[in-house]
Every structure is written in C-alpha cells, then in structure tokens.
Enzyme design. Sequence first.
Site, mmCIF file in Angstrom:
data_model
loop_
_atom_site.group_PDB
_atom_site.id
_atom_site.type_symbol
_atom_site.label_atom_id
_atom_site.label_comp_id
_atom_site.label_asym_id
_atom_site.label_seq_id
_atom_site.Cartn_x
_atom_site.Cartn_y
_atom_site.Cartn_z
ATOM 1 N N ALA A 33 131.300 -9.783 42.531
ATOM 2 C CA ALA A 33 132.430 -8.917 42.871
ATOM 3 C C ALA A 33 133.215 -9.409 44.082
ATOM 4 C CB ALA A 33 131.931 -7.501 43.124
ATOM 5 N N HIS A 74 135.849 -4.825 49.289
ATOM 6 C CA HIS A 74 135.005 -5.832 49.953
ATOM 7 C C HIS A 74 135.867 -6.647 50.911
ATOM 8 C CE1 HIS A 74 131.912 -4.909 47.033
ATOM 9 N NE2 HIS A 74 132.765 -5.135 46.061
HETATM 10 N N1 NAI Z 1 126.757 -10.144 42.344
HETATM 11 C C1 NAI Z 1 127.517 -9.062 42.333
HETATM 12 O O1 NAI Z 1 128.602 -9.045 42.923
HETATM 13 C C2 NAI Z 1 127.082 -7.857 41.579
HETATM 14 C C3 NAI Z 1 125.831 -7.764 41.011
HETATM 15 N N2 NAI Z 1 125.451 -6.641 40.327
HETATM 16 C C4 NAI Z 1 124.115 -6.599 39.740
HETATM 17 O O2 NAI Z 1 124.218 -6.874 38.358
HETATM 18 C C5 NAI Z 1 123.162 -6.233 37.655
HETATM 19 C C6 NAI Z 1 123.708 -5.501 36.432
HETATM 20 O O3 NAI Z 1 124.612 -4.506 36.807
HETATM 21 P P1 NAI Z 1 124.988 -3.315 35.814
HETATM 22 O O4 NAI Z 1 125.054 -3.803 34.434
HETATM 23 O O5 NAI Z 1 126.157 -2.629 36.386
HETATM 24 O O6 NAI Z 1 123.708 -2.372 35.965
HETATM 25 P P2 NAI Z 1 123.191 -1.280 34.917
HETATM 26 O O7 NAI Z 1 122.234 -0.441 35.660
HETATM 27 O O8 NAI Z 1 124.332 -0.627 34.234
HETATM 28 O O9 NAI Z 1 122.424 -2.152 33.825
HETATM 29 C C7 NAI Z 1 121.297 -2.936 34.108
HETATM 30 C C8 NAI Z 1 120.465 -3.001 32.854
HETATM 31 O O10 NAI Z 1 119.466 -3.999 33.039
HETATM 32 C C9 NAI Z 1 118.247 -3.517 32.521
HETATM 33 N N3 NAI Z 1 117.130 -4.165 33.214
HETATM 34 C C10 NAI Z 1 116.647 -3.904 34.450
HETATM 35 N N4 NAI Z 1 115.619 -4.714 34.722
HETATM 36 C C11 NAI Z 1 115.440 -5.493 33.638
HETATM 37 C C12 NAI Z 1 114.530 -6.525 33.325
HETATM 38 N N5 NAI Z 1 113.577 -6.900 34.189
HETATM 39 N N6 NAI Z 1 114.632 -7.127 32.110
HETATM 40 C C13 NAI Z 1 115.588 -6.742 31.228
HETATM 41 N N7 NAI Z 1 116.491 -5.772 31.476
HETATM 42 C C14 NAI Z 1 116.404 -5.157 32.672
HETATM 43 C C15 NAI Z 1 118.265 -2.007 32.729
HETATM 44 O O11 NAI Z 1 117.466 -1.392 31.777
HETATM 45 C C16 NAI Z 1 119.753 -1.682 32.539
HETATM 46 O O12 NAI Z 1 120.025 -1.323 31.210
HETATM 47 C C17 NAI Z 1 122.462 -5.317 38.687
HETATM 48 O O13 NAI Z 1 121.322 -5.953 39.206
HETATM 49 C C18 NAI Z 1 123.503 -5.208 39.772
HETATM 50 O O14 NAI Z 1 122.942 -4.922 40.997
HETATM 51 C C19 NAI Z 1 126.315 -5.602 40.149
HETATM 52 C C20 NAI Z 1 127.560 -5.663 40.698
HETATM 53 C C21 NAI Z 1 128.044 -6.771 41.486
HETATM 54 O O1 OAA Z 2 130.215 -4.528 42.210
HETATM 55 C C1 OAA Z 2 130.389 -4.406 43.429
HETATM 56 O O2 OAA Z 2 131.457 -3.971 43.893
HETATM 57 C C2 OAA Z 2 129.359 -4.845 44.402
HETATM 58 C C3 OAA Z 2 127.976 -4.563 44.038
HETATM 59 O O3 OAA Z 2 127.660 -3.597 43.363
HETATM 60 C C4 OAA Z 2 126.942 -5.474 44.524
HETATM 61 O O4 OAA Z 2 127.275 -6.374 45.298
HETATM 62 O O5 OAA Z 2 125.774 -5.304 44.141
#
Ligand code: NAI
Ligand code: OAA
Length: 266
Positions: free
Chosen positions: A123, A219
């Site tokens: 993000a 951010h």
């Molecule tokens: N690098 C960045 O800027 C960002 C990173 N993220 C991360 O991306 C990931 C996904 O985000 P979202 O899809 O919004 O979250 P979400 O909560 O909507 O979906 C995550 C899914 O992954 C599944 N899950 C959790 N642990 C698992 C495992 N060990 N094996 C298989 N499936 C598993 C869950 O059951 C859930 O359905 C999160 O870890 C979040 O923190 C989110 C936003 C920004």
């Molecule tokens: O998606 C975003 O804005 C940031 C976020 O959740 C993360 O860094 O885990």
Amino acid sequence: MNNDVKKVAVIGFGAMAQSLDHSLRASGSGIEVSATLVPHDLTVDHDGVEVFHDVAALIEWGPSVVVECASHQAVKNSVPPLLRAGIDVIVVSIGSLSDTALLHALEKAAEEGGSRLTVASGAIGGLDVLRSAKIAGLESVIYTGTKPPSAWKGTPAEQSVDLASLRQRTVIFEGNAAEASLQYPKNANVTAAVALAGIGFADTRVTLVADPHASGNTHKVNAAGAFGRFEISLENKPLPDNPKTSWLAALSVEQALHRHFQRIEL
Ligand SMILES: NC(=O)C1=CN([C@@H]2O[C@H](COP(=O)(O)OP(=O)(O)OC[C@H]3O[C@@H](n4cnc5c(N)ncnc54)[C@H](O)[C@@H]3O)[C@@H](O)[C@H]2O)C=CC1
Ligand SMILES: O=C([O-])CC(=O)C(=O)O
C-alpha cells in the site's frame, strides 16, 4: 523459471486475493488465479480455482508462481517449503520479515530451491527512492499512517481508546517499525516495507493514527539523508471487503505478477 507457464496460485482467499482474482480476469492478460491455499476450515467455491488445504498438495499441483495474500503465519509456514521446492513466491504480509530468523530461513530456502522471493510494494510507494538513498546513507525515516477507527478494530488500539466514540484524530501507537509490524500485523505491513527499503526496523520511526474524519488510508513517509530529502503522501481507498487493506496493496501484487512474467521488467 519458465515464463510461458502461467499457473498462478494465491495463499489466502480474502479481500486482497479476491480483488486480485477479479482484476486479473477482467484484464484479459492471460494471467489468472488458478489455485488457492486456504486453512482447513475454509471453503472456497470459485469457478476455475482449485482449492488446496495443504502446501504439499499445492507443490504437487506445480504452480509457476505463488502469491501470498494471507498472514504473517502463512509466510512463516507455507512460503519456505514453496521456495525450497523451486517455486517463486511474491509476499505482501511483509511485517513478518521483521523476524530476522524467518528472513534468513526464507533466504536459505530460496537458495536451496534456486527460487526467488519478491516483496510486493503493497500500500506504499517511494521504496525505490529509499533503496537508492540508503546507499549514500539515510539519517532519518519517519512513517505516519492514518486510518478510520473501523480499520483499527481487533488491534491493540482497542485497549487504549474507545474507537466507536472517537471524535478527533488520535495517536494510537508511537514506536519503531519492528514494534509496529509485530503489534499491528494487519495494518502495519507498510512500515516493514519502508524499513526494509530504508534504514531498517529499529530506526524507522512510526506513528499510527485513528481519525474519524479520514475517508481512507493515508500513508506518509519523510526521509532525509546524504542524497537530500524526500516526502511522499498517499491517500488510498480501502477494499470494500476489508477497511484495513488499501486497494493499492492488491494492485501492487498484480503488478508484481505482471513483472514476474515479463521478459523486460517495466
Ligand atoms: N504490504 C501491505 O502494504 C499490505 C499487506 N496486507 C496484508 O495482506 C494480507 C491479506 O490481506 P486481506 O486479504 O485484506 O486480509 P483478509 O483478512 O481479508 O484475508 C486473509 C485471508 O487469508 C487467510 N489466511 C490466513 N492465514 C492463512 C494461512 N496460514 N494459510 C492460508 N490462508 C490463510 C484467511 O483465512 C483470510 O481468508 C494480510 O496479511 C494483510 O495484513 C494488507 C494490506 C497492505
Ligand atoms: O493497506 C494498507 O493501507 C496498509 C496495511 O493494511 C498494512 O500495511 O498492513
């Protein structure tokens, strides 16, 4: 890596993976999500997507690349065996990489498998500037993240503030990127991306804010060093299914996938 084979698998099938799947299908690029690895208790019924509950079975299926859109735990448990099996992986749960032992284990696994781990920008932006600036020496990197109160539900912020009755902008965390990554695994992955690109987890200063007037996820990064100064500010729209996650994070994974299959990385 054979760039002509495009068997894409995702780990997790939540808000980000579904946004990625939808966008890829609409793009007509020929790159689509064909498999997902999800927890045993989760059912996914989606046309054209094979569902696996076990990383060994996914490896057997033979993905050409796997995109992690799941959790820190998924990076720890599922990514090392994939890399060891020679499968390239793109990760977005970057906060997990604040664990130095895990980072080393991932590097070793990739070495053993002759594979590659790519960290998506997520993000945030401006990581290219931080990486370049770091070479000449960075003096300070300060990150400030602001989200609406609903995005901080289920986090340690709930112990210090009553999110539902917040009327004004409130600082919920001050510390470094190592602490932020650990305490806010679903909200502070961006701090890890900034730390890895810049001056590291201990020296990256982090402020997290809950703001009832915020319409999205903001951010800001301020950096100073021998190169000069740098400031970036993003006003991200959240994904409809998860207010914690910015749409840009899903788009960053999609562009990392495109780059993966490009002969010339653009
Ligand atoms: N690098 C960045 O800027 C960002 C990173 N993220 C991360 O991306 C990931 C996904 O985000 P979202 O899809 O919004 O979250 P979400 O909560 O909507 O979906 C995550 C899914 O992954 C599944 N899950 C959790 N642990 C698992 C495992 N060990 N094996 C298989 N499936 C598993 C869950 O059951 C859930 O359905 C999160 O870890 C979040 O923190 C989110 C936003 C920004
Ligand atoms: O998606 C975003 O804005 C940031 C976020 O959740 C993360 O860094 O885990």
